[in-house]
Design a protein around this motif. Sequence first.
Motif, PDB file in Angstrom:
ATOM      1  N   ILE A 165      22.515   5.209  -6.042  1.00  0.00           N
ATOM      2  CA  ILE A 165      21.502   6.256  -6.180  1.00  0.00           C
ATOM      3  C   ILE A 165      20.499   5.905  -7.274  1.00  0.00           C
ATOM      4  CG2 ILE A 165      21.166   8.657  -6.869  1.00  0.00           C
ATOM      5  CD1 ILE A 165      23.604   9.400  -5.301  1.00  0.00           C
ATOM      6  N   LEU A 166      21.021   5.381  -8.379  1.00  0.00           N
ATOM      7  CA  LEU A 166      20.153   5.057  -9.508  1.00  0.00           C
ATOM      8  C   LEU A 166      19.122   4.002  -9.122  1.00  0.00           C
ATOM      9  CD1 LEU A 166      20.358   6.264 -12.268  1.00  0.00           C
ATOM     10  CD2 LEU A 166      21.611   4.275 -13.033  1.00  0.00           C
ATOM     11  N   LEU A 167      19.587   2.947  -8.456  1.00  0.00           N
ATOM     12  CA  LEU A 167      18.666   1.863  -8.099  1.00  0.00           C
ATOM     13  C   LEU A 167      17.666   2.298  -7.032  1.00  0.00           C
ATOM     14  CD1 LEU A 167      20.940  -1.273  -8.258  1.00  0.00           C
ATOM     15  CD2 LEU A 167      19.062  -0.656  -9.741  1.00  0.00           C
ATOM     16  N   GLN A 168      18.120   3.148  -6.109  1.00  0.00           N
ATOM     17  CA  GLN A 168      17.178   3.645  -5.099  1.00  0.00           C
ATOM     18  C   GLN A 168      16.105   4.488  -5.769  1.00  0.00           C
ATOM     19  OE1 GLN A 168      17.416   2.730  -1.860  1.00  0.00           O
ATOM     20  NE2 GLN A 168      19.103   1.499  -2.622  1.00  0.00           N
ATOM     21  N   THR A 169      16.460   5.160  -6.860  1.00  0.00           N
ATOM     22  CA  THR A 169      15.474   5.983  -7.565  1.00  0.00           C
ATOM     23  C   THR A 169      14.440   5.109  -8.249  1.00  0.00           C
ATOM     24  OG1 THR A 169      17.359   7.342  -8.093  1.00  0.00           O
ATOM     25  CG2 THR A 169      15.298   7.939  -9.131  1.00  0.00           C
ATOM     26  N   VAL A 170      14.917   4.036  -8.878  1.00  0.00           N
ATOM     27  CA  VAL A 170      14.026   3.242  -9.722  1.00  0.00           C
ATOM     28  C   VAL A 170      13.206   2.249  -8.908  1.00  0.00           C
ATOM     29  CG1 VAL A 170      13.969   1.624 -11.632  1.00  0.00           C
ATOM     30  CG2 VAL A 170      15.591   3.483 -11.649  1.00  0.00           C
ATOM     31  N   MET A 171      13.853   1.590  -7.935  1.00  0.00           N
ATOM     32  CA  MET A 171      13.138   0.574  -7.169  1.00  0.00           C
ATOM     33  C   MET A 171      12.547   1.204  -5.901  1.00  0.00           C
ATOM     34  SD  MET A 171      16.102  -2.225  -7.687  1.00  0.00           S
ATOM     35  CE  MET A 171      15.436  -3.658  -6.885  1.00  0.00           C
ATOM     36  N   SER A 172      11.667   0.446  -5.244  1.00  0.00           N
ATOM     37  CA  SER A 172      11.083   0.974  -4.018  1.00  0.00           C
ATOM     38  C   SER A 172      12.140   0.966  -2.923  1.00  0.00           C
ATOM     39  CB  SER A 172       9.902   0.109  -3.593  1.00  0.00           C
ATOM     40  OG  SER A 172      10.356  -1.187  -3.327  1.00  0.00           O
ATOM     41  N   ASN A 173      12.144   2.019  -2.108  1.00  0.00           N
ATOM     42  CA  ASN A 173      13.174   2.099  -1.073  1.00  0.00           C
ATOM     43  C   ASN A 173      12.944   1.053   0.002  1.00  0.00           C
ATOM     44  OD1 ASN A 173      14.014   4.254  -2.468  1.00  0.00           O
ATOM     45  ND2 ASN A 173      13.517   5.776  -0.919  1.00  0.00           N
TER      46      ASN A 173
END
Lengths: 314, 323
Positions: A165-173
């Motif tokens: 969840i964290l990485l999906q928030t920070v990076m582009s999906n």
Amino acid sequence: MSVLQERSLPGEKELVKDFTPVPRDLAASQRINRLSLTYWQGAMMTLRKNKAAMTGLVFIILVVLVGIIGPILYPNYQKTNLLATLQAPSEKHWLGTDLLGRDTFTRLLWGTRTSLMIGFVAETINLVLGILYGGISGYVGGKVDVIMMRIIDVIVSIPQMIILILLQTVMSNGVGTLIFSLCVTGWAGLARMVRGQVMALRENEYVFAAQVLGASRWEILRRHLLPNTVGPILVNYTMSIPGAIGAEAFLSYIGLGIPVPAASWGNMLQEGANQFPGSLWLFFSPAIIFALTILAFNLFGDGLRDALDPKMRK
Amino acid sequence: MKKYILGRVLVAFVTIFVVITLTFILMRLIPGTPFNTGNTNMDPEALAQLEANYGLDQPIFRQYLIYLNNLLHGNFGTSITYTNRSVTEIILRSFPVSLDLGLRAMIFGVVAGLLLGIEAALHHNQFIDRFSTVVAIVGISVPSFVLGTLLQLVLGVWFSGWIKDIFHTDFQLFPLARWESFRYTILPSFVLALGSIASITRMMRSSMLDVISQDYVKTARSKGISERTVVWKHEIRNALLPVVTIIGRMVGGLCTGSFVVENLFAIPGLGKYYVNSVTARDYTLTMGLTIFYAIFIVSSTLLVDIVYCFVDPRISLTGRRKR
């Protein structure tokens, strides 16, 4: 008993005289009647007899073929048709159309490709990372091993969905981010297992023999240790792919995974759920193929584990 | 034993620290501040004021220290979308709901899973065994959101419609949404529990089958101990041990599941806030809740591991849990 009694009889010598040895057929006694099987041949035989596992394997192969060939035959997965939205399954649209009039069948083919690709690519990367890390840690041993295992302890304790969840928030999906975030911590479990296997195996005499004969560390790792850990690794790999596919579906379902113009099982499920309780085909077509695929991987993995475990063989 | 527990506690602390640092760094990597996402309409002075309010004008390292200090004091920051509501307040208000849901699912999952697993092993290759296999397979291959949607359709829509046609009431035995009386909790708890039921059934069945073929069970039986005592004292007791470890790992799965289930059934729990904060790009809330979840999951796993260590003294002697 009877032999002893006969021996104690007085006419012993005459009995021996009567005895004529049966001529030995050397060629016949050399013949091997039962097939001699290597470990892998035996395992494959057990696996082939396991109907559930073979059904799973056939289904996996079919789905993979669909994922490869399907999108080539039906390329227009983004084509919208606002005059034909939310149509029920018909001859023209086998699985109906979605909110923007896109053909569900075509999107399902593309979704299959996306989801399977995420599962296979992410878990293959995890496989390589896990084998390297676990192999090195288990083989080198000592202080290096202790430090490497403490790092694994920490990584394994981090809940994976938090990383996702964290990485999906920070990076582009997108597919790349998803694969990346599945690989950040996903390899740790496998690494721990490989390390355990290598630790147990390196105590064996044949490894010592190889060392005495002057084999290099790398050669021992490659020629002796890794081939013997292949079984459990293969099972782990098979069982982890549905996990990765499931993670994609979970993330896309809560609106974080693959963004909409692209198709994946997860975002098709989400779209279908949004139309709920109308237009049920939008939800059930990806749901059924998704569940069947996960099931197939689990059945095949179970069968593989049983087949590779010599204790289970009869 | 002391050494083992100490090691586990240390790992747990390092894990939480790593998650906090990682979350902080990742959130700071997002370009711009939460108030400055490309729209230039804002008065620069107001912007500076806002940033100062949230401590965003300080150097990064200082911000990190302040954040750590705040966390130690139970202050998880302030939400951006829910104005003037602190993350702690949101946690305090909605976490009990999630905990309620999670506990129901956990109790249901453990009880149902154990019963099914034990029965399946005692009647190996009979109907109940096949039934438990089907439950385990369905539980593993059907994700909670598919099962939830399916049950909403069948029990929530079709069944209620049928009830309405026959009895002419609007009473819903399985309401589609919200979290009020007991009947509201049945469907969500069941959907959330299915994954745990599946894994516990599977684990308990194989562990039980393993124990049943052990020599000491045969000895107990041949000594003439009653069947009941053999099953309870020798078989179930020993078969339970490996299953206990699963319960610790279940917490993480239940949290993940609650994100979906709470959204599906519109339950005002923490999972719903977490997912919404991510989609609404409420960074401070996401950050606070990520850390909260990490602490919660890591410490509950730790707790189960420590309890397990007392239940089964073998693991602390070998130092590592065998899988």
